[in-house]
Design a protein around this motif. Structure first.
Motif, PDB file in Angstrom:
ATOM      1  N   LEU A  52       0.827  -1.204   0.000  1.00  0.00           N
ATOM      2  CA  LEU A  52       0.000   0.000   0.000  1.00  0.00           C
ATOM      3  C   LEU A  52       0.866   1.261   0.000  1.00  0.00           C
ATOM      4  O   LEU A  52       0.604   2.209  -0.748  1.00  0.00           O
ATOM      5  N   VAL A  53       1.911   1.269   0.806  1.00  0.00           N
ATOM      6  CA  VAL A  53       2.835   2.406   0.823  1.00  0.00           C
ATOM      7  C   VAL A  53       3.509   2.546  -0.544  1.00  0.00           C
ATOM      8  O   VAL A  53       3.638   3.656  -1.074  1.00  0.00           O
ATOM      9  N   ALA A  54       3.919   1.430  -1.131  1.00  0.00           N
ATOM     10  CA  ALA A  54       4.542   1.468  -2.464  1.00  0.00           C
ATOM     11  C   ALA A  54       3.579   2.062  -3.487  1.00  0.00           C
ATOM     12  O   ALA A  54       3.972   2.884  -4.318  1.00  0.00           O
ATOM     13  N   LEU A  55       2.316   1.670  -3.426  1.00  0.00           N
ATOM     14  CA  LEU A  55       1.320   2.196  -4.363  1.00  0.00           C
ATOM     15  C   LEU A  55       1.135   3.698  -4.185  1.00  0.00           C
ATOM     16  O   LEU A  55       1.191   4.457  -5.160  1.00  0.00           O
ATOM     17  N   LEU A  56       0.926   4.128  -2.969  1.00  0.00           N
ATOM     18  CA  LEU A  56       0.612   5.536  -2.721  1.00  0.00           C
ATOM     19  C   LEU A  56       1.813   6.451  -2.892  1.00  0.00           C
ATOM     20  O   LEU A  56       1.652   7.628  -3.212  1.00  0.00           O
ATOM     21  N   ALA A 103      -9.163   0.852  -7.703  1.00  0.00           N
ATOM     22  CA  ALA A 103      -9.617   1.925  -6.808  1.00  0.00           C
ATOM     23  C   ALA A 103      -8.661   3.114  -6.864  1.00  0.00           C
ATOM     24  O   ALA A 103      -9.091   4.276  -6.844  1.00  0.00           O
ATOM     25  N   TYR A 104      -7.377   2.839  -6.949  1.00  0.00           N
ATOM     26  CA  TYR A 104      -6.371   3.898  -7.056  1.00  0.00           C
ATOM     27  C   TYR A 104      -6.562   4.677  -8.353  1.00  0.00           C
ATOM     28  O   TYR A 104      -6.526   5.914  -8.359  1.00  0.00           O
ATOM     29  N   ALA A 105      -6.777   3.962  -9.452  1.00  0.00           N
ATOM     30  CA  ALA A 105      -6.981   4.617 -10.755  1.00  0.00           C
ATOM     31  C   ALA A 105      -8.255   5.460 -10.752  1.00  0.00           C
ATOM     32  O   ALA A 105      -8.261   6.588 -11.263  1.00  0.00           O
ATOM     33  N   VAL A 106      -9.329   4.943 -10.192  1.00  0.00           N
ATOM     34  CA  VAL A 106     -10.580   5.711 -10.109  1.00  0.00           C
ATOM     35  C   VAL A 106     -10.364   6.966  -9.272  1.00  0.00           C
ATOM     36  O   VAL A 106     -10.812   8.054  -9.640  1.00  0.00           O
ATOM     37  N   GLY A 107      -9.656   6.826  -8.156  1.00  0.00           N
ATOM     38  CA  GLY A 107      -9.381   7.979  -7.301  1.00  0.00           C
ATOM     39  C   GLY A 107      -8.546   9.044  -7.988  1.00  0.00           C
ATOM     40  O   GLY A 107      -8.738  10.237  -7.763  1.00  0.00           O
ATOM     41  N   ARG A 108      -7.634   8.624  -8.833  1.00  0.00           N
ATOM     42  CA  ARG A 108      -6.820   9.601  -9.581  1.00  0.00           C
ATOM     43  C   ARG A 108      -7.639  10.277 -10.674  1.00  0.00           C
ATOM     44  O   ARG A 108      -7.460  11.452 -10.952  1.00  0.00           O
ATOM     45  N   ALA A 109      -8.531   9.506 -11.297  1.00  0.00           N
ATOM     46  CA  ALA A 109      -9.349  10.056 -12.382  1.00  0.00           C
ATOM     47  C   ALA A 109     -10.474  10.941 -11.847  1.00  0.00           C
ATOM     48  O   ALA A 109     -10.825  11.942 -12.470  1.00  0.00           O
ATOM     49  N   VAL A 110     -11.053  10.562 -10.733  1.00  0.00           N
ATOM     50  CA  VAL A 110     -12.168  11.303 -10.132  1.00  0.00           C
ATOM     51  C   VAL A 110     -11.800  11.588  -8.673  1.00  0.00           C
ATOM     52  O   VAL A 110     -12.084  10.768  -7.785  1.00  0.00           O
ATOM     53  N   LEU A 115      -9.922   7.331  -2.270  1.00  0.00           N
ATOM     54  CA  LEU A 115      -9.974   6.711  -0.947  1.00  0.00           C
ATOM     55  C   LEU A 115      -8.664   6.953  -0.201  1.00  0.00           C
ATOM     56  O   LEU A 115      -7.605   7.074  -0.818  1.00  0.00           O
ATOM     57  N   SER A 116      -8.763   6.985   1.106  1.00  0.00           N
ATOM     58  CA  SER A 116      -7.562   7.105   1.934  1.00  0.00           C
ATOM     59  C   SER A 116      -6.848   5.755   1.966  1.00  0.00           C
ATOM     60  O   SER A 116      -7.351   4.752   1.461  1.00  0.00           O
ATOM     61  N   ALA A 117      -5.710   5.742   2.622  1.00  0.00           N
ATOM     62  CA  ALA A 117      -4.978   4.485   2.792  1.00  0.00           C
ATOM     63  C   ALA A 117      -5.840   3.473   3.536  1.00  0.00           C
ATOM     64  O   ALA A 117      -5.797   2.271   3.230  1.00  0.00           O
ATOM     65  N   VAL A 118      -6.645   3.940   4.468  1.00  0.00           N
ATOM     66  CA  VAL A 118      -7.508   3.023   5.225  1.00  0.00           C
ATOM     67  C   VAL A 118      -8.572   2.423   4.311  1.00  0.00           C
ATOM     68  O   VAL A 118      -8.805   1.212   4.323  1.00  0.00           O
ATOM     69  N   GLY A 119      -9.220   3.250   3.507  1.00  0.00           N
ATOM     70  CA  GLY A 119     -10.241   2.746   2.581  1.00  0.00           C
ATOM     71  C   GLY A 119      -9.668   1.769   1.580  1.00  0.00           C
ATOM     72  O   GLY A 119     -10.255   0.711   1.311  1.00  0.00           O
ATOM     73  N   LEU A 120      -8.503   2.106   1.030  1.00  0.00           N
ATOM     74  CA  LEU A 120      -7.848   1.206   0.077  1.00  0.00           C
ATOM     75  C   LEU A 120      -7.458  -0.106   0.751  1.00  0.00           C
ATOM     76  O   LEU A 120      -7.624  -1.185   0.173  1.00  0.00           O
ATOM     77  N   SER A 121      -6.976  -0.020   1.970  1.00  0.00           N
ATOM     78  CA  SER A 121      -6.555  -1.217   2.695  1.00  0.00           C
ATOM     79  C   SER A 121      -7.732  -2.145   2.981  1.00  0.00           C
ATOM     80  O   SER A 121      -7.615  -3.365   2.837  1.00  0.00           O
TER      81      SER A 121
END
Length: 187
Positions: A52-56, A103-110, A115-121
């Motif tokens: 998750l840290v690597a992704l964010l 979810a990360y891609a959707v968050g970047r697009a919109v 989502l926060s790190a907690v939501g993504l986790s």
């Protein structure tokens, strides 16, 4: 055709970053493998914090390498490579990563849907458990009685997903503060 000289293969910054993050994730994975579990399939999954840290911090490609190396090398170190445990772990990791990347891609697009790190986790933990359960049920133990465990497994995924997300938030915050500190080497 001649092969390039050994000196032509130089790791770049991404290679070193992936290696460092994967080493941390693998170490956590190996440590967690030694913890007893009251219910098969329930583990804290703290190595997922590193993914998750690597992704964010570094994006989808870095996170994919970290997750893949963790599962592969971790299974080799604990002696579970190509066993049912390996396939369950790999399926869980792939399921979690697909949901996490989407979810990360959707968050970047919109940005309103970011989502926060907690939501993504939490999403990743639920996908991980669902993927593992589906493989366990369809491949290894196709018995309706297994579904009795599903609510317990999903509840554990929710709890551990929240915990991992909170740990990831703390790690990310600490990394940001280290970068902002005067004379900090950063990461």
């Amino acid at each position: 055709m001649a092969l390039p000289a050994e000196s032509d293969y130089r790791p770049d910054a991404l290679d070193r970053r992936v290696a460092g993050l994967a080493a941390v994730a693998i170490a956590i994975h190996v440590l967690e493998a030694g913890f007893p579990s009251p219910v098969p399939g329930i583990k804290p999954g703290l190595a997922n914090v590193v993914t998750l840290v690597a992704l964010l911090r570094h994006g989808v490609a870095c996170a994919a390498w970290v997750a893949g190396l963790r599962v592969l090398v971790g299974s080799l170190l604990v002696g579970s490579f190509l066993t049912p445990t390996f396939w369950l772990s790999a399926t869980g990791a792939v399921s979690a990563f697909v949901v996490l990347a989407a979810a990360y891609a959707v968050g970047r697009a919109v940005p309103a849907l970011r989502l926060s790190a907690v939501g993504l986790s939490v999403l990743a933990a639920m996908a991980h458990m669902t993927g593992q359960f589906m493989v366990a049920w369809t491949v290894f133990l196709p018995h309706a009685g297994l579904t009795v465990l599903l609510p317990v497994l999903l509840a554990a995924a929710l709890i551990f997903g929240l915990a991992s997300g909170l740990v990831a938030l703390r790690v990310l915050d600490r990394m940001r503060r280290l970068e902002q500190a005067p004379a900090a080497g950063g990461y």
